[in-house]
Design an enzyme around this catalytic site. Structure first.
Site, PDB file in Angstrom:
ATOM      1  N   TYR A  55     -23.250 -47.073 -18.318  1.00 61.42           N
ATOM      2  CA  TYR A  55     -22.633 -45.327 -18.170  1.00 61.42           C
ATOM      3  C   TYR A  55     -21.343 -45.416 -18.951  1.00 61.42           C
ATOM      4  O   TYR A  55     -21.291 -44.624 -19.937  1.00 61.42           O
ATOM      5  CB  TYR A  55     -22.668 -44.906 -16.812  1.00 61.42           C
ATOM      6  CG  TYR A  55     -24.085 -44.418 -16.557  1.00 61.42           C
ATOM      7  CD1 TYR A  55     -24.785 -43.592 -16.650  1.00 61.42           C
ATOM      8  CD2 TYR A  55     -24.773 -45.800 -15.498  1.00 61.42           C
ATOM      9  CE1 TYR A  55     -26.090 -43.451 -16.175  1.00 61.42           C
ATOM     10  CE2 TYR A  55     -26.143 -45.497 -15.074  1.00 61.42           C
ATOM     11  CZ  TYR A  55     -26.519 -44.431 -15.493  1.00 61.42           C
ATOM     12  OH  TYR A  55     -27.967 -43.979 -15.201  1.00 61.42           O
ATOM     13  N   GLY A  56     -20.600 -46.341 -18.541  1.00 64.15           N
ATOM     14  CA  GLY A  56     -19.093 -46.483 -19.234  1.00 64.15           C
ATOM     15  C   GLY A  56     -19.182 -46.811 -20.559  1.00 64.15           C
ATOM     16  O   GLY A  56     -18.668 -46.178 -21.467  1.00 64.15           O
ATOM     17  N   GLY A 140     -27.580 -50.112 -15.734  1.00 66.96           N
ATOM     18  CA  GLY A 140     -28.227 -49.697 -14.483  1.00 66.96           C
ATOM     19  C   GLY A 140     -29.171 -48.528 -14.699  1.00 66.96           C
ATOM     20  O   GLY A 140     -30.101 -48.482 -13.874  1.00 66.96           O
ATOM     21  N   ASN A 144     -32.454 -48.014 -12.192  1.00 65.95           N
ATOM     22  CA  ASN A 144     -32.215 -47.010 -11.026  1.00 65.95           C
ATOM     23  C   ASN A 144     -33.192 -45.720 -10.947  1.00 65.95           C
ATOM     24  O   ASN A 144     -33.989 -45.724 -11.699  1.00 65.95           O
ATOM     25  CB  ASN A 144     -30.582 -46.475 -10.913  1.00 65.95           C
ATOM     26  CG  ASN A 144     -30.333 -45.526 -12.199  1.00 65.95           C
ATOM     27  OD1 ASN A 144     -30.928 -44.492 -12.520  1.00 65.95           O
ATOM     28  ND2 ASN A 144     -29.140 -45.585 -12.793  1.00 65.95           N
ATOM     29  N   MET A 147     -31.459 -40.675  -9.654  1.00 64.44           N
ATOM     30  CA  MET A 147     -30.564 -39.412  -8.532  1.00 64.44           C
ATOM     31  C   MET A 147     -29.444 -39.011  -9.425  1.00 64.44           C
ATOM     32  O   MET A 147     -28.501 -40.159  -9.232  1.00 64.44           O
ATOM     33  CB  MET A 147     -30.491 -39.756  -7.252  1.00 64.44           C
ATOM     34  CG  MET A 147     -31.911 -39.777  -6.588  1.00 64.44           C
ATOM     35  SD  MET A 147     -31.642 -39.813  -4.677  1.00 64.44           S
ATOM     36  CE  MET A 147     -30.377 -38.897  -4.018  1.00 64.44           C
ATOM     37  N   VAL A 275     -20.865 -62.415 -22.593  1.00 62.76           N
ATOM     38  CA  VAL A 275     -19.487 -62.673 -22.986  1.00 62.76           C
ATOM     39  C   VAL A 275     -19.115 -63.755 -21.840  1.00 62.76           C
ATOM     40  O   VAL A 275     -19.463 -63.334 -20.622  1.00 62.76           O
ATOM     41  CB  VAL A 275     -18.753 -61.389 -22.808  1.00 62.76           C
ATOM     42  CG1 VAL A 275     -17.128 -61.889 -22.959  1.00 62.76           C
ATOM     43  CG2 VAL A 275     -19.128 -60.566 -23.989  1.00 62.76           C
ATOM     44  N   GLU A 387     -30.386 -40.759   1.054  1.00 58.88           N
ATOM     45  CA  GLU A 387     -31.661 -40.280   0.182  1.00 58.88           C
ATOM     46  C   GLU A 387     -33.010 -40.614   0.765  1.00 58.88           C
ATOM     47  O   GLU A 387     -33.174 -41.562   1.401  1.00 58.88           O
ATOM     48  CB  GLU A 387     -31.237 -41.375  -0.927  1.00 58.88           C
ATOM     49  CG  GLU A 387     -32.489 -41.551  -1.835  1.00 58.88           C
ATOM     50  CD  GLU A 387     -32.320 -42.709  -3.061  1.00 58.88           C
ATOM     51  OE1 GLU A 387     -31.050 -43.057  -3.394  1.00 58.88           O
ATOM     52  OE2 GLU A 387     -33.394 -43.330  -3.355  1.00 58.88           O
ATOM     53  N   HIS A 470     -24.762 -49.928  -5.230  1.00 55.44           N
ATOM     54  CA  HIS A 470     -23.831 -48.970  -5.667  1.00 55.44           C
ATOM     55  C   HIS A 470     -22.272 -49.794  -5.869  1.00 55.44           C
ATOM     56  O   HIS A 470     -21.426 -48.993  -5.141  1.00 55.44           O
ATOM     57  CB  HIS A 470     -23.598 -47.769  -5.199  1.00 55.44           C
ATOM     58  CG  HIS A 470     -24.680 -46.784  -5.150  1.00 55.44           C
ATOM     59  ND1 HIS A 470     -25.118 -45.834  -4.049  1.00 55.44           N
ATOM     60  CD2 HIS A 470     -25.955 -46.904  -5.701  1.00 55.44           C
ATOM     61  CE1 HIS A 470     -26.187 -45.196  -4.156  1.00 55.44           C
ATOM     62  NE2 HIS A 470     -26.815 -45.804  -5.242  1.00 55.44           N
ATOM     63  N   GLY A 498     -17.871 -48.105 -13.452  1.00 52.36           N
ATOM     64  CA  GLY A 498     -17.674 -48.008 -12.072  1.00 52.36           C
ATOM     65  C   GLY A 498     -16.613 -48.658 -11.187  1.00 52.36           C
ATOM     66  O   GLY A 498     -16.360 -48.270 -10.335  1.00 52.36           O
ATOM     67  N   ASN A 508     -24.865 -41.098  -4.680  1.00 53.10           N
ATOM     68  CA  ASN A 508     -25.184 -41.917  -5.641  1.00 53.10           C
ATOM     69  C   ASN A 508     -24.123 -41.788  -6.960  1.00 53.10           C
ATOM     70  O   ASN A 508     -23.867 -40.711  -7.244  1.00 53.10           O
ATOM     71  CB  ASN A 508     -26.590 -41.674  -5.946  1.00 53.10           C
ATOM     72  CG  ASN A 508     -27.479 -41.462  -4.978  1.00 53.10           C
ATOM     73  OD1 ASN A 508     -27.309 -40.669  -4.122  1.00 53.10           O
ATOM     74  ND2 ASN A 508     -28.455 -42.165  -4.967  1.00 53.10           N
TER      75      ASN A 508
HETATM   76  P1  FAE Z   1     -23.736 -50.842 -15.537  1.00 57.42           P
HETATM   77  O1  FAE Z   1     -24.784 -49.936 -15.671  1.00 57.42           O
HETATM   78  O2  FAE Z   1     -24.084 -51.829 -14.378  1.00 57.42           O
HETATM   79  O3  FAE Z   1     -23.783 -51.609 -17.007  1.00 57.42           O
HETATM   80  C1  FAE Z   1     -23.155 -52.784 -17.220  1.00 57.42           C
HETATM   81  C2  FAE Z   1     -23.727 -53.623 -18.401  1.00 57.42           C
HETATM   82  O4  FAE Z   1     -22.791 -54.626 -18.650  1.00 57.42           O
HETATM   83  C3  FAE Z   1     -24.973 -54.049 -17.951  1.00 57.42           C
HETATM   84  O5  FAE Z   1     -25.990 -53.692 -18.836  1.00 57.42           O
HETATM   85  C4  FAE Z   1     -24.773 -55.613 -17.860  1.00 57.42           C
HETATM   86  O6  FAE Z   1     -26.035 -56.217 -18.430  1.00 57.42           O
HETATM   87  C5  FAE Z   1     -23.760 -55.848 -18.955  1.00 57.42           C
HETATM   88  N1  FAE Z   1     -23.006 -56.963 -18.428  1.00 57.42           N
HETATM   89  C6  FAE Z   1     -22.294 -57.228 -17.416  1.00 57.42           C
HETATM   90  N2  FAE Z   1     -21.648 -58.460 -17.695  1.00 57.42           N
HETATM   91  C7  FAE Z   1     -21.789 -58.640 -19.077  1.00 57.42           C
HETATM   92  C8  FAE Z   1     -21.302 -59.689 -19.909  1.00 57.42           C
HETATM   93  N3  FAE Z   1     -20.677 -60.924 -19.389  1.00 57.42           N
HETATM   94  N4  FAE Z   1     -21.512 -59.745 -21.030  1.00 57.42           N
HETATM   95  C9  FAE Z   1     -22.257 -58.920 -21.666  1.00 57.42           C
HETATM   96  N5  FAE Z   1     -22.713 -57.874 -20.941  1.00 57.42           N
HETATM   97  C10 FAE Z   1     -22.683 -57.672 -19.689  1.00 57.42           C
HETATM   98  O7  FAE Z   1     -22.175 -50.296 -15.223  1.00 57.42           O
HETATM   99  N6  FAE Z   1     -26.797 -44.571  -9.134  1.00 57.42           N
HETATM  100  C11 FAE Z   1     -27.044 -43.203  -9.121  1.00 57.42           C
HETATM  101  O8  FAE Z   1     -26.191 -42.489  -9.347  1.00 57.42           O
HETATM  102  N7  FAE Z   1     -28.482 -42.639  -8.716  1.00 57.42           N
HETATM  103  C12 FAE Z   1     -29.527 -43.409  -8.359  1.00 57.42           C
HETATM  104  O9  FAE Z   1     -30.750 -43.065  -8.321  1.00 57.42           O
HETATM  105  C13 FAE Z   1     -29.366 -45.080  -8.516  1.00 57.42           C
HETATM  106  N8  FAE Z   1     -29.972 -45.963  -8.092  1.00 57.42           N
HETATM  107  C14 FAE Z   1     -29.975 -47.379  -8.228  1.00 57.42           C
HETATM  108  C15 FAE Z   1     -31.065 -48.080  -7.956  1.00 57.42           C
HETATM  109  C16 FAE Z   1     -30.871 -49.371  -8.203  1.00 57.42           C
HETATM  110  C17 FAE Z   1     -32.071 -50.213  -7.907  1.00 57.42           C
HETATM  111  C18 FAE Z   1     -29.737 -50.035  -8.768  1.00 57.42           C
HETATM  112  C19 FAE Z   1     -29.531 -51.627  -8.900  1.00 57.42           C
HETATM  113  C20 FAE Z   1     -28.596 -48.857  -8.820  1.00 57.42           C
HETATM  114  C21 FAE Z   1     -28.890 -47.837  -8.727  1.00 57.42           C
HETATM  115  N9  FAE Z   1     -27.659 -46.990  -9.013  1.00 57.42           N
HETATM  116  C22 FAE Z   1     -28.057 -45.457  -8.745  1.00 57.42           C
HETATM  117  C23 FAE Z   1     -26.357 -47.200  -9.140  1.00 57.42           C
HETATM  118  C24 FAE Z   1     -25.934 -46.810 -10.837  1.00 57.42           C
HETATM  119  O10 FAE Z   1     -27.173 -47.524 -11.626  1.00 57.42           O
HETATM  120  C25 FAE Z   1     -24.838 -47.862 -11.332  1.00 57.42           C
HETATM  121  O11 FAE Z   1     -23.719 -47.408 -10.284  1.00 57.42           O
HETATM  122  C26 FAE Z   1     -24.421 -47.617 -12.696  1.00 57.42           C
HETATM  123  O12 FAE Z   1     -25.531 -48.251 -13.450  1.00 57.42           O
HETATM  124  C27 FAE Z   1     -23.015 -48.291 -12.877  1.00 57.42           C
HETATM  125  O13 FAE Z   1     -22.655 -48.078 -14.134  1.00 57.42           O
HETATM  126  P2  FAE Z   1     -21.653 -48.909 -15.083  1.00 57.42           P
HETATM  127  O14 FAE Z   1     -21.353 -48.292 -16.340  1.00 57.42           O
HETATM  128  O15 FAE Z   1     -20.522 -49.014 -14.182  1.00 57.42           O
END
Ligand code: FAE
Length: 530
Positions: A55-56, A140, A144, A147, A275, A387, A470, A498, A508
């Site tokens: 997301y970020g 994510g 996910n 929601m 990285v 949920e 989360h 996040g 969520n």
């Molecule tokens: P994120 O989406 O985790 O993205 C980080 C990215 O950085 C990933 O693609 C990684 O592969 C990449 N990365 C990490 N380290 C490195 C590195 N060293 N080099 C290169 N790439 C790297 O971050 N949230 C909701 O609001 N509603 C839901 O229904 C929900 N359901 C979920 C269900 C599951 C099974 C899971 C696991 C999470 C769920 N979440 C839900 C949480 C949500 O997906 C999560 O809070 C966000 O995706 C976090 O967003 P960020 O931008 O922080």
């Protein structure tokens, strides 16, 4: 155009340098001899690099690209759309099911063997908690449940007292929801669709127990789902696809923010680019050490990218790890607050058995997309949000599944263990004891009103204190960074994900992560990219 320079390291690990083209990059890197890889190394200069495409990272990419600023986005996971690989359903896990594991890593029923592949779901195991994260272009959003919940205004104000709450609720949250394509299922569809029996049962039972329920928006396209139901289009949510990715229907980030950013022609996405660490150069630029991997996770190339501006969007666990590890390995200066105020957003999984056991239970066939919540947040003694989660495993054991979101009573802390080369998380039962009390209260109230038992077949006798979807915090806005995500003590290093949210947001989190990213990027672009 990029200048490319190549370093080749001998099998003894002694660097021999072959420069193709001219450039000052060699002079910038703090200590090129530290490069340990025995693969050919490519060295490249870039203006702006973002690490991570969740997301970020996606918000940052779009807002920079639409201003005409070229961006390179590094993602360790696969670009699923480009690869031609397909996502797999929960009952028949395939390539997408796990990041380089040989067995499935769902929260339960891990009975399936896998080929090692750069799958889209990863699990980080700590002593008292397991943290699930998404890998791949879209982060994510690929795994996910979609929601899309805007937090309660009062709680947002409590967590972020220094932010302009009114502006968030009039501008940043509506903007985030619009860009994410948030929508709500029609009540008529939910009333008739047999795939949503689990939700109807969940809501009816909650009402009988005296709880209030709420309809929850989602980024899954409910018009598409209605067509799935009528079998007019290929099924995804109604075919058991979710935590290993959706082949259709879900507006994940590759279909929203990243698609728009790509359309500008300014975005370069480099997938399978992991990285390893970063270092700061005397001219305040950054050197990024990268392993390019194949789908078995093996390094096939080593890259060094030098970036004038660097945005860390590797997700809570990824960004914390990169900062702490880089501090240990390359002496990257970091603020003393990095790693502090970590939390699990109060996640606590629980469930019930013998739910409507003699009238079809919660339904054999379940949509993977949740639409209902139980809002008990205002309760003084047991505040929580629940949920009503699907259990789309094709087995009706009259089981109901719930993901609770609780308040935090104390924060965890993340450190980096240089010897073991991994993160160390200070988090144990003392952090989750009140969450367990809330789960007990919730289950008792539901069972007293409706019948049923605590689900002994799920988690640890029904209580999943160690299930975290989360992870939040660790590089908190206004503590480790300024009020807009600039890491303290740096001019060209930003954190946008996040990790900016101090451990809890009450629902969520991805709508909040998106809104905060929009807010930070607006200011950063205005002030730092003139
Ligand atoms: P994120 O989406 O985790 O993205 C980080 C990215 O950085 C990933 O693609 C990684 O592969 C990449 N990365 C990490 N380290 C490195 C590195 N060293 N080099 C290169 N790439 C790297 O971050 N949230 C909701 O609001 N509603 C839901 O229904 C929900 N359901 C979920 C269900 C599951 C099974 C899971 C696991 C999470 C769920 N979440 C839900 C949480 C949500 O997906 C999560 O809070 C966000 O995706 C976090 O967003 P960020 O931008 O922080």
């Amino acid at each position: 155009m990029n200048r490319k320079e190549f370093i080749q390291t001998s099998s003894l690990g002694i660097a021999a340098f072959f420069f193709l083209g001219s450039g000052n990059l060699f002079g910038k890197a703090q200590n090129p001899l530290e490069i340990k890889s025995n693969k050919p190394t490519e060295m490249i200069d870039k203006e702006v690099v973002i690490i991570g495409s969740g997301y970020g990272g996606s918000v940052a990419a779009l807002r920079l690209c639409e201003k005409g600023i070229p961006v390179t986005l590094l993602e360790m996971g696969l670009n699923w759309e480009k690869s031609g690989e397909k996502f797999s359903p929960m009952i028949n896990p395939g390539h997408s099911a796990a990041w380089l594991k040989t067995k499935t890593i769902a929260p339960f029923f891990n009975l399936f063997n896998l080929d090692k592949f750069t799958g889209t779901l990863d699990r980080l195991d700590f002593e008292h908690i397991k943290v699930w994260v998404g890998r791949g272009v879209g982060g994510g959003s690929l795994v996910n449940g979609g929601m899309a919940v805007t937090p309660k205004k009062e709680y947002f104000k409590e967590i972020f007292p220094n932010l302009d709450t009114e502006k968030f609720y009039s501008h940043y949250f509506p903007l985030a929801n619009k860009e994410l394509k948030t929508n709500v299922a029609s009540e008529e569809f939910l009333k008739d669709c047999h795939f949503y029996k689990f939700n109807r049962v969940g809501e009816e039972e909650a009402h009988k127990a005296g709880f209030k329920t709420v309809r929850v928006p989602n980024v899954y396209d409910f018009n598409y789902m209605e067509k799935e139901y009528k079998e007019e289009v290929p099924r995804s949510a109604l075919a058991g696809e979710v935590i290993y990715g959706n082949n259709h229907g879900k507006n994940s980030l590759d279909k929203t923010y990243l698609k728009k950013a790509t359309a500008t022609g300014k975005l370069e996405i480099l997938d399978l680019h992991q990285v390893n660490h970063i270092s700061q150069n005397p001219d305040k630029s950054y050197t990024i050490d990268i392993s390019v991997i194949n789908t078995k996770g093996e390094e096939i190339q080593h890259k060094i990218i030098n970036a004038k501006k660097l945005i860390l969007s590797a997700g809570t666990m990824g960004s914390i790890e990169l900062l702490l590890k880089s501090s240990a390995k390359t002496q990257l200066p970091i603020d003393e607050n990095v790693g502090k105020e970590w939390g699990n957003n109060g996640n606590f999984m629980t469930g019930r058995n013998w739910v409507k056991a003699f009238s079809g239970g919660t339904g054999f066939k379940q949509s993977t997309i949740p639409v209902g919540g139980i809002d008990h947040w205002e309760d003084k003694e047991h505040p929580f949000f629940v949920e009503i989660a699907p259990l789309p495993m094709g087995l009706n054991v009259a089981t109901a599944l719930y993901l609770m979101v609780n308040k935090l009573k104390k924060f965890g802390e993340v450190k980096y263990d240089l010897k073991a080369q991994k993160l160390d998380l200070n988090w144990d039962q003392s952090h989750t004891a009140h969450m367990k009390d809330n789960a007990k209260h919730f289950l008792r109230t539901m069972n007293n009103a409706n019948g049923g038992t605590r689900s002994h077949i799920l988690f640890h006798n029904g209580f999943g204190a160690d299930v975290c979807y989360h992870p939040l915090g660790g590089i908190v806005l206004g503590k480790a960074t300024d009020q807009f995500g600039r890491l303290n003590g740096h001019q060209n290093l930003y954190v946008i994900d996040g990790s900016l949210i101090p451990g809890t947001i009450g629902v969520n989190p991805f709508v909040t992560i998106t809104a905060i990213a929009e807010y930070c990027m607006e200011e950063i672009i205005k002030k730092d990219f003139v």
